[in-house]
Every structure is written in C-alpha cells, then in structure tokens.
Scaffold this active site. Structure first.
Site, PDB file in Angstrom:
ATOM      1  N   ASP A 121       1.399   5.053   1.872  1.00 53.42           N
ATOM      2  CA  ASP A 121       0.817   6.124   2.539  1.00 53.42           C
ATOM      3  C   ASP A 121       1.578   7.288   2.404  1.00 53.42           C
ATOM      4  O   ASP A 121       2.786   7.675   2.203  1.00 53.42           O
ATOM      5  CB  ASP A 121       1.308   5.634   3.998  1.00 53.42           C
ATOM      6  CG  ASP A 121       0.853   4.347   4.576  1.00 53.42           C
ATOM      7  OD1 ASP A 121      -0.482   3.909   4.134  1.00 53.42           O
ATOM      8  OD2 ASP A 121       1.597   3.663   5.431  1.00 53.42           O
TER       9      ASP A 121
ATOM     10  N   ASP B 192       8.166   3.018  13.535  1.00 57.75           N
ATOM     11  CA  ASP B 192       8.578   1.571  14.097  1.00 57.75           C
ATOM     12  C   ASP B 192       9.945   0.932  13.905  1.00 57.75           C
ATOM     13  O   ASP B 192      10.616   0.803  14.924  1.00 57.75           O
ATOM     14  CB  ASP B 192       7.525   0.474  14.090  1.00 57.75           C
ATOM     15  CG  ASP B 192       7.180   0.391  12.242  1.00 57.75           C
ATOM     16  OD1 ASP B 192       7.921   1.109  11.323  1.00 57.75           O
ATOM     17  OD2 ASP B 192       6.374  -0.162  12.171  1.00 57.75           O
TER      18      ASP B 192
ATOM     19  N   ASP C 129       0.952  -1.189  -0.097  1.00 55.64           N
ATOM     20  CA  ASP C 129      -0.058  -0.042  -0.100  1.00 55.64           C
ATOM     21  C   ASP C 129       1.008   1.335   0.069  1.00 55.64           C
ATOM     22  O   ASP C 129       2.231   1.275  -0.026  1.00 55.64           O
ATOM     23  CB  ASP C 129      -0.866   0.180   1.070  1.00 55.64           C
ATOM     24  CG  ASP C 129      -0.327  -0.211   2.494  1.00 55.64           C
ATOM     25  OD1 ASP C 129       1.022   0.269   2.673  1.00 55.64           O
ATOM     26  OD2 ASP C 129      -0.836  -1.001   3.343  1.00 55.64           O
TER      27      ASP C 129
END
Length: 526
Positions: free
Chosen positions: A122, A199, A120
């Site tokens: 972002d 992260d 995907d």
C-alpha cells in the site's frame, strides 16, 4: 509405498518458508519472532534514489499521546528497496517525479521487518487522488467511504491512498486526546495523523524508501518486539468504529503467531457479535483472508478461543464442542489437521481459491457425521484427483499398506473391503459430501448446529453464495457421475499457484487430494 501417478503421496512435507533472519542492529535486536517466511528479492531496474535526510536518523520528535516518534534507519531494520516489487517502485517513482511525497505504509512495512513476504503493498502520498489519476495513464478511484486509487501497471493493481482524503476524516473525529503535538513540523504532523487512524500499532509504520527511514508514531516497533497485536486507539473505540478490525486482529495474530494485548483480547471476545453488522460478502472476504493464505489452522483456533467460530461457522463450532475441544486446547483433531496440511502448501503470496477450503469443510463435515474406512477416504481422494475414475482409484487404494492416523474419530476401523464394496462406499461418501455442502448453505440447518448449547450465540449465518457453492460442487461431481469426459489428471507434484488462486479445477482437485492423503496417512507414521 509410493503412488507415482499422483506425484504427492508419501513425500516429505517441504516447508514453504526459509529460516527467519533476525534484525540485529538498532532497537530491534531483541525481536522475539514466532513465525518465519522468506522475503522475495526483486529485480531493481528502476532504483529508488536516496535523498538527503533532513530529519536525521533516530531523531525523536516527541509525537504521539503514548510515546516518542522514532525515525529509524530502514536498512538497520533489514529493509532494502530491492524488496519492493517493480510495479510498486514504478508507482512510487511516478509520484516522486511529480513532486509528491510517496511512502509505503501498513502491513508491508511490518512484514519487511519480520522478513516475511507481504501479501500486498500500500502506498500513501501527499498527492490528491485526482492528481494521482493525472500522473498515471491507467488509474481509477474506487470506494466511497474510504476512496483510494487503483493504478493498473504491469498486469497488477497498486493501491494508492492520499493523506488529504484520510486527513479530512480524521479532522472530523479529532478529539481532545489527539491534539497536535508541540514541536513537530507539518510533514510529521500529517504522517502522525494518518498513523492514528490505523487499526493496529504494528500496521502504523510508514516507510520512506528514498530517505531510507521508517517512521513509528504509535509504538509499532516495540509491539513487533513483543509479538503483540494492539489497537492504536482504545480497543473498545476501535472495534466499535470498525467491527471488521476484530476479524483482522484474528487474521494478523494467526498469520504472525502474535498474541493480543490484554485490552485488545478483552474486546475481541466481548464485542465478537458486532461482526454480524458486516454484510455476508465482507465476512466471506475476511474468512478467505484467514483460511486461504497459509494460516487457516491458527485462525480456526483463535476464532474458537475468542468465541467467533460459533458465529461464523456454527457447524464446525458444534464439532469442537461435541468432541470436548476446549477454548485453549493445544490438541489437534481431524478438522485442524486438514487445514494444517493445507497451510503447508500455501503462503501469503500463494493463496488458494475459496472453493478449496469450503470443499474441505464439506468433506470433513460428511466424515464427522458418518465415519469411513480410511481406504474408502483414500479412494475418494484419488477419484477426485483423477476426474472421477473410480476403478483406477479403487485399484490404487487397495494396494495401500501404510498405517493411517488412528486418533481421528472420523476414520473407522479398516475392513478389508473388496473392490465392489469399496466402490459403493466411495459413492456413499461422495453423496454425503454433497449433502454436507448443501446443508452448509441452509440457514435453518446452520441455525440448529449449536441448539444443544444454549449459552452459544444464535447464528444462521451462511457465507457461501450460489456461485461458490456451484464451484465446490464441480470438485466432487465427477466422482458421482462416473468420470469426467476429457479430464486429464494432473501429473507431478508441482502446484500451479496462479491456477490454484483462480480456482482451476484440475489444480484444486490435485491439492484437495494431496491434503486428504497427507492427513489420513501422515508422514510421521511412516
């Protein structure tokens, strides 16, 4: 022997991936990459017009607690704007026309560098979320803890986050370790703050498609070179702040073939039980990301290696223990082979519905508890494929002369059964699969899976909700009911990935049968 009605038996395994094109120029010339994938070439009716670079390519700002900020030429990293999907480009351009900064961020930038197809895309912008809503006709804010915008465009959803939303959370948690670096301008500071909230370092890259610059504030490029997954902040703090990062670490390492940094590996293992703080829906979502996108075998191996499998899938962990499968074992077994063959048919942009991998778990569990003649297993797979026509399945299976894989404990010696005995055995296997699926949703049964191993953590975790259980039941019920009225078996070998992702019954049954056949009768034996 070829079985033409199925369109898949005994065909060579075709790779879904193209060879990796290494990035030769700049600082990524020594990338050591272990996995390959193709990057789609997108049509570009809406171009992303370059703007003048005021910061300069490869400029060093001295930002970050552990190293310099690198501003890298995206084209020298192998990133072209033609790789960005049309819908994502429309959102980027829409924000840019309104005068806002707009960047691609996270895993999609990493995948571009690795020549992989991103799962995907972002976007992060200098606009407030309310300003994003005003910029697009069909847009909504979702999420409470981490609100973002969903922009609906061209039948897809593009996720847009705001620097301001992320920045407010960061300011609350800002410690003395992350003081504003000296000598950086306001835009650099905003980007740097956002990257420190990511992260992993390899997810902390920001791509400006207009100036053709990739910003690296956390050493992500270096970790891509080293094929390493490393947390941005100390791993202990990172995983305690968000325990879902433990599962994302497994998923990323499995998908890319990367290893963990020493510190990250230590806390993935020693904080593994903290994932039980997540609700079941979130755990199922993370498991689906690991198993449904083409890296299931590697994910299972890493879950087992770091002590997470006995928490998430105790029944499968007990299978590993029972057969003496070590934490760092390089060997395979039937469970891993089933998922390996499933991986060959999937990719990050071509996933399956969760009913497929749950069905495979139930099927394998039934065989591990009651081994079957390989011809029985073949007939069962054929019957699933053709909507429960056992007579046709048995007729075809009895003609199979191809050698099966004799290394699997789950396959008994071939017995040359007659048609009636073979039919009865298929019905028995069907009943066993349905019972296994039922037991997988029974908390008491699951909790007893590892009771023979007192050192294992206690887990009665059931990830399968009722709706998913019923959907998996439908895969097999036609066999036990003697055929499904009006069902037309799939012809040919081509997979409709849109239907597979949605859980289309015909497509799931076809792929399930294909996986079973490729596992029991592997091409390498022919």
């Amino acid at each position: 022997m070829a079985i033409s009605c199925l369109g898949f038996a005994y065909r060579p395994h075709f790779s879904l991936c193209l060879p990796l094109l290494y990035c030769v120029p700049l600082r990524v010339s020594k990338l050591r990459l272990r996995s390959v994938a193709a990057v789609e070439a997108f049509e570009e009716p809406e171009c992303l017009t370059p703007i003048k670079d005021t910061g300069g390519i490869n400029s060093v700002h001295g930002i970050g607690k552990s190293g310099d900020c690198k501003s890298l030429n995206s084209e020298e990293l192998g990133i072209r704007t033609s790789m960005i999907p049309k819908s994502t480009r429309k959102v980027l351009n829409g924000l840019k026309r309104k005068g806002f900064e707009a960047y691609l961020v996270g895993g999609c930038v990493r995948d571009f560098i690795l020549k992989r197809t991103p799962k995907d895309f972002d976007i992060i912008t200098s606009a407030e979320l309310k300003q994003v809503i005003r910029a697009f006709s069909c847009c909504e804010i979702v999420g409470k803890r981490f609100p973002i915008c969903h922009v609906h465009i061209d039948n897809t959803i593009v996720e847009v986050s705001s620097f301001s939303t992320c920045g407010r959370k960061f300011e609350k948690n800002l410690s003395d370790n992350f003081n504003r670096p000296a000598g950086c301008d306001e835009k650099d500071y905003i980007r740097w703050k956002n990257c420190l909230q990511r992260d992993f370092t390899i997810n902390g890259l920001i791509f400006d498609p207009y100036s053709r610059i990739v910003y690296d504030y956390t050493g992500g490029i270096e970790d891509i070179k080293k094929a390493k997954v490393r947390t941005v902040i100390p791993a202990s703090s990172s995983f305690q702040e968000d325990c879902a990062r433990i599962l994302r670490a497994i998923r990323i390492a499995a998908r890319l073939g990367f290893r963990f940094s020493r510190e990250t590996a230590h806390f993935v293992k020693h904080l593994s039980c903290s994932i039980l703080r997540l609700d079941k829906a979130r755990l199922l979502m993370e498991m689906n990301y690991m198993l449904a996108y083409g890296s299931a075998e590697a994910s299972l191996r890493l879950l087992w290696k770091f002590g997470l499998l006995e928490i998430l899938l105790p029944i499968q962990a007990a299978y590993f223990v029972h057969h003496g499968f070590q934490r760092r074992d390089k060997r395979s077994n039937m469970l891993l082979s089933l998922f390996s063959n499933m991986d060959k048919l999937l990719a990050p942009d071509r996933p399956c519905h969760s009913s497929l991998w749950v069905g495979i778990l139930a099927f394998h569990m039934a065989l591990s508890e009651q081994p079957m003649d390989p011809v029985v297993v073949a007939a069962f797979g054929l019957a699933v494929h053709n909507g429960g026509d056992i007579l046709e399945a048995v007729k075809i299976a009895m003609k199979i002369t191809t050698p099966h894989d004799v290394s699997f404990h789950e396959l008994s010696e071939q017995q040359n059964l007659d048609s009636q005995a073979l039919t009865d055995a298929v019905m028995d296997l069907t009943a066993s699969v349905k019972l296994a699926l039922c037991n997988m949703t029974d908390e008491q049964f699951v909790s007893q899976a590892m009771e023979g191993y007192p050192q294992a953590p206690y887990s009665d975790l059931v990830l399968i909700p009722l709706g998913l259980y019923l959907k998996v039941c439908r895969i097999f019920e036609s066999v036990s009911e003697g055929g499904e009225k009006g069902f037309v078996a799939k012809q040919g070998s081509k997979i409709d990935y849109e239907l597979l992702a949605l859980g289309g019954l015909q497509e799931v049954r076809h792929v399930f049968a294909r996986i079973v056949f490729d596992t029991v009768y592997p091409i390498r034996l022919n």
